[in-house]
Write a protein that holds these residues in place. Sequence first.
Motif, PDB file in Angstrom:
ATOM      1  N   TYR A  56       0.881  -1.160   0.000  1.00 34.13           N
ATOM      2  CA  TYR A  56       0.000   0.000   0.000  1.00 34.13           C
ATOM      3  C   TYR A  56       0.917   1.207   0.000  1.00 34.13           C
ATOM      4  N   THR A  57       0.812   2.040  -1.014  1.00 33.30           N
ATOM      5  CA  THR A  57       1.672   3.205  -1.125  1.00 33.30           C
ATOM      6  C   THR A  57       0.846   4.448  -1.429  1.00 33.30           C
ATOM      7  N   GLY A  58       1.263   5.570  -0.898  1.00 32.77           N
ATOM      8  CA  GLY A  58       0.634   6.843  -1.223  1.00 32.77           C
ATOM      9  C   GLY A  58       1.144   7.411  -2.528  1.00 32.77           C
ATOM     10  N   LEU A  59       2.109   6.762  -3.124  1.00 36.64           N
ATOM     11  CA  LEU A  59       2.657   7.207  -4.404  1.00 36.64           C
ATOM     12  C   LEU A  59       1.778   6.726  -5.553  1.00 36.64           C
ATOM     13  N   GLU A  60       2.008   7.295  -6.710  1.00 36.33           N
ATOM     14  CA  GLU A  60       1.376   6.811  -7.929  1.00 36.33           C
ATOM     15  C   GLU A  60       2.250   5.691  -8.489  1.00 36.33           C
ATOM     16  N   LEU A  61       1.665   4.843  -9.298  1.00 36.01           N
ATOM     17  CA  LEU A  61       2.365   3.663  -9.808  1.00 36.01           C
ATOM     18  C   LEU A  61       3.692   4.012 -10.470  1.00 36.01           C
ATOM     19  N   ASN A  62       3.732   5.078 -11.246  1.00 38.03           N
ATOM     20  CA  ASN A  62       4.960   5.434 -11.966  1.00 38.03           C
ATOM     21  C   ASN A  62       6.048   5.991 -11.049  1.00 38.03           C
ATOM     22  N   GLN A  63       5.736   6.184  -9.765  1.00 36.83           N
ATOM     23  CA  GLN A  63       6.727   6.675  -8.809  1.00 36.83           C
ATOM     24  C   GLN A  63       7.381   5.543  -8.004  1.00 36.83           C
ATOM     25  N   VAL A  64       6.851   4.344  -8.128  1.00 33.96           N
ATOM     26  CA  VAL A  64       7.379   3.190  -7.395  1.00 33.96           C
ATOM     27  C   VAL A  64       8.492   2.564  -8.234  1.00 33.96           C
ATOM     28  N   PRO A  65       9.675   2.342  -7.641  1.00 36.50           N
ATOM     29  CA  PRO A  65      10.783   1.772  -8.413  1.00 36.50           C
ATOM     30  C   PRO A  65      10.404   0.435  -9.061  1.00 36.50           C
ATOM     31  N   GLN A  66      10.814   0.251 -10.307  1.00 34.08           N
ATOM     32  CA  GLN A  66      10.492  -0.962 -11.051  1.00 34.08           C
ATOM     33  C   GLN A  66      11.014  -2.208 -10.350  1.00 34.08           C
ATOM     34  N   SER A  67      12.187  -2.106  -9.731  1.00 34.89           N
ATOM     35  CA  SER A  67      12.741  -3.265  -9.026  1.00 34.89           C
ATOM     36  C   SER A  67      11.807  -3.741  -7.922  1.00 34.89           C
TER      37      SER A  67
END
Length: 130
Positions: free
Chosen positions: A98-109
């Motif tokens: 669960y993240t408050g970030l948007e999907l494109n802000q989460v590192p791909q790794s």
Amino acid sequence: MNSLRFISEQIVWQEVPNETSLAFLISGCPLGCKGCHSTDSWKKDSGMQLCPVYLANRLALYRGLISCVLFMGGEWQAEHLLAMSKLVKQQGLKTCLYTGLELNQVPQSLLNELDYIKTGRWIAERGGLN
């Protein structure tokens, strides 16, 4: 901050559909969303350390009872969260963030190690999961 820390740990059924999850509320959230129900998670370095030994012991304790580990936050320490996610996957369990970030802000790794992800800031007007 040198490691992931968490302020609560519980078994949950609603947060990840069709999964019984061991959920960790990670401390140090930098977002400060208006209406957040977990403001106690904002303080850095609060709670207990979530290290590989502790996590492995918890996974062993709940072996056969849980199917997923849910990290509520922690993306602000992506390297540490990635290590914990890999440990979970090695035990044959699913992972969720669960993240408050948007999907494109989460590192791909990190995305590569997740089975589930819930993104975006908490918006009180939208209510809970139900």
